[in-house]
Design a protein around this motif. Structure first.
Motif, PDB file in Angstrom:
ATOM      1  N   ALA A   1      46.328 -12.946  -5.993  1.00 48.39           N
ATOM      2  CA  ALA A   1      45.749 -11.952  -5.227  1.00 48.39           C
ATOM      3  C   ALA A   1      46.500 -10.805  -5.212  1.00 48.39           C
ATOM      4  N   PRO A   2      47.927 -10.813  -4.730  1.00 49.65           N
ATOM      5  CA  PRO A   2      48.484  -9.571  -4.453  1.00 49.65           C
ATOM      6  C   PRO A   2      48.550  -8.491  -6.000  1.00 49.65           C
ATOM      7  N   ALA A   3      48.890  -9.423  -6.940  1.00 50.48           N
ATOM      8  CA  ALA A   3      48.835  -8.839  -8.268  1.00 50.48           C
ATOM      9  C   ALA A   3      47.391  -8.190  -8.567  1.00 50.48           C
ATOM     10  N   GLY A   4      46.285  -8.593  -8.162  1.00 50.37           N
ATOM     11  CA  GLY A   4      45.056  -8.281  -8.411  1.00 50.37           C
ATOM     12  C   GLY A   4      44.803  -6.989  -7.360  1.00 50.37           C
ATOM     13  N   ARG A   5      45.272  -7.036  -6.287  1.00 48.85           N
ATOM     14  CA  ARG A   5      45.110  -5.882  -5.285  1.00 48.85           C
ATOM     15  C   ARG A   5      45.991  -4.726  -5.856  1.00 48.85           C
ATOM     16  N   MET A   6      46.866  -4.914  -6.692  1.00 50.89           N
ATOM     17  CA  MET A   6      47.634  -3.621  -7.223  1.00 50.89           C
ATOM     18  C   MET A   6      47.293  -3.574  -8.883  1.00 50.89           C
TER      19      MET A   6
ATOM     20  N   VAL B   1      53.916 -10.373 -10.135  1.00 46.57           N
ATOM     21  CA  VAL B   1      53.391 -11.234  -9.305  1.00 46.57           C
ATOM     22  C   VAL B   1      54.184 -11.219  -7.932  1.00 46.57           C
ATOM     23  N   LEU B   2      55.347 -11.518  -8.232  1.00 49.12           N
ATOM     24  CA  LEU B   2      56.340 -11.400  -7.120  1.00 49.12           C
ATOM     25  C   LEU B   2      56.680 -10.014  -6.477  1.00 49.12           C
ATOM     26  N   TYR B   3      56.741  -9.040  -7.195  1.00 43.57           N
ATOM     27  CA  TYR B   3      56.923  -7.886  -6.742  1.00 43.57           C
ATOM     28  C   TYR B   3      55.521  -7.273  -5.994  1.00 43.57           C
ATOM     29  N   SER B   4      54.593  -7.695  -6.546  1.00 43.40           N
ATOM     30  CA  SER B   4      53.373  -7.332  -5.758  1.00 43.40           C
ATOM     31  C   SER B   4      53.147  -7.970  -4.342  1.00 43.40           C
TER      32      SER B   4
END
Length: 434
Positions: free
Chosen positions: A350-355, A399-402
């Motif tokens: 999800a965080p990767a998707g938000r960014m 993904v980790l960075y997001s």
């Protein structure tokens, strides 16, 4: 059978409409959606689409973009050939459709929020489209010529005319517009049989495709400079826009289908549509796999300089497969979110998707700097098989960075810029400022 698959796409919207409560006037001004109001499934789907986009684009980063559009590379052997075939079969053409579907969902969400707030929508939406166009042009001309943002921005403008169309009509219209693309491809294939001198008519286009391919080898290879790359991107951009009629129909059709999903509530409340998702997971995905298999058997490799009946049939079937398999993938991700053990892993996306916009641009920056001559110069030097772990490794880092970034900030950098222009107000960036 394909008509039956298309009918199931619109099955869920026959009786859907926007609830009256969503039309109530709210004096609050429009603003970017708050973190607590986000639809988690959309972010997960965007994160899932990102890895598919990267896997699809890797061949076009590591070598000439033109050759990445030809299906199975006949020059490959062994595990490299197997890798290329699997990505062509399961990935290429299935994830840009998913991204397009999600873009349509985002459009419908903005319309619904504007209606609920009783606020004007058109001005904000024009700023959103034009700012995306600017970002896309920078990406296409200065970073990588395989850009899709320009097409999204251009097609988002006529999408505004469909903001009040009921969900059931959006679904039917979306399917019809999308299927216009394979119909055009099939028509071109048939014309090769009926039109005298067809090969001579196609010769200028074939010559241009060969020139573009040779130009990419020189500009992006080890001897190429950044100035050469920018000049070549201008030529690439013009050539890519020449296929907008066919490719644009596919993208715009997915916009409309995505808007239908959102307006009907099938994304917000998937538990209310068990029959739809069951059909998408099993029947529609199976039809898509059969269509792709048929395309592969008819013509696994598409020549960029030749278009005949076999090419038209194969590309038409592949386009239909892209629609059906995309919807099947969507349904399986939605099913995974209902299974606790699977959902735990999916939520990591999800965080990767938000960014998603930031990550998409970063993928282009990193890969061009690794492969192009003005960077590390690995152009045409990474075997097809090794492109997959490279993509998976880059995506894992993203993904980790997001996760790290969104613990500190409200938006990704590109999302912050896009939203600030859209709402014509600098958005608070740090989470503490929210």
């Amino acid at each position: 059978r394909l008509q039956g698959g298309a009918a199931s796409i619109v099955l869920f919207v026959h009786h859907s409409a926007i609830p009256r409560t969503e039309r109530a006037v709210n004096p609050n001004p429009l603003a970017p959606i708050a973190a607590g109001e986000r639809i988690e499934a959309l972010d997960v789907l965007r994160g899932f689409a990102l890895i598919g986009i990267l896997l699809m684009n890797m061949e076009a980063f590591a070598g000439p973009l033109m050759r990445a559009l030809t299906g199975l590379d006949p020059a490959l052997t062994g595990v490299n050939r197997l890798t290329d075939g699997l990505i062509y079969f399961f990935v290429q053409g299935k994830f840009f459709t998913l991204f397009s579907l999600l873009f349509g969902m985002g459009f419908a969400m903005m319309v619904m929020r504007a209606q609920a707030a009783g606020r004007p929508f058109a001005g904000m939406y024009w700023r959103r489209s034009l700012s995306l166009l600017a970002i896309g042009l920078v990406h296409a001309l200065l970073i990588w010529s395989g850009d899709i943002l320009v097409i999204y921005a251009l097609l988002s403008i006529p999408l505004l005319a469909f903001r009040d169309v009921p969900a059931r009509w959006l679904a039917w219209l979306g399917v019809a517009v999308y299927l216009a693309a394979p119909a055009m491809l099939m028509g071109l294939g048939l014309m090769s049989l009926w039109v005298p001198g067809w090969d001579e008519m196609m010769a200028p286009g074939a010559a241009e495709a060969m020139a573009i391919d040779q130009g990419q080898l020189e500009a992006y290879g080890r001897s190429g400079t950044y100035a050469m790359a920018v000049a070549q991107r201008l030529r690439d951009f013009s050539f890519m826009l020449s296929g907008l009629m066919v490719f644009g129909a596919m993208v715009f059709g997915m916009f409309l289908i995505g808007a239908a999903f959102m307006r009907s509530g099938a994304i917000q409340h998937p538990q209310q549509y068990p029959r739809l998702y069951t059909q998408l997971r099993w029947s529609v995905l199976a039809l898509g796999l059969l269509a792709m298999l048929a395309s592969f058997l008819v013509q696994p490799t598409v020549s960029p300089t030749l278009f005949n009946l076999h090419t038209g049939v194969a590309q038409s079937l592949a386009a239909v497969a892209g629609l059906l398999m995309c919807l099947g993938y969507l349904a399986w991700v939605m099913r995974g979110l209902e299974v606790p053990k699977v959902a735990g892993y999916l939520h990591w996306l999800a965080p990767a998707g938000r960014m998603a916009l930031t990550n998409y641009l970063v993928q282009s920056i990193v890969c061009t700097l690794v492969f192009y001559g003005y960077g590390l110069g690995f152009f045409e030097h990474l075997p097809r098989m090794w492109q997959v772990p490279f993509a998976l490794g880059l995506y894992t880092v993203q993904v980790l960075y997001s996760h790290w970034w969104l613990q500190r900030f409200r938006f990704g950098p590109a999302e912050w810029l896009w939203r600030s222009i859209t709402y014509w107000k600098l958005q608070p960036m740090r989470r503490i400022a929210a």
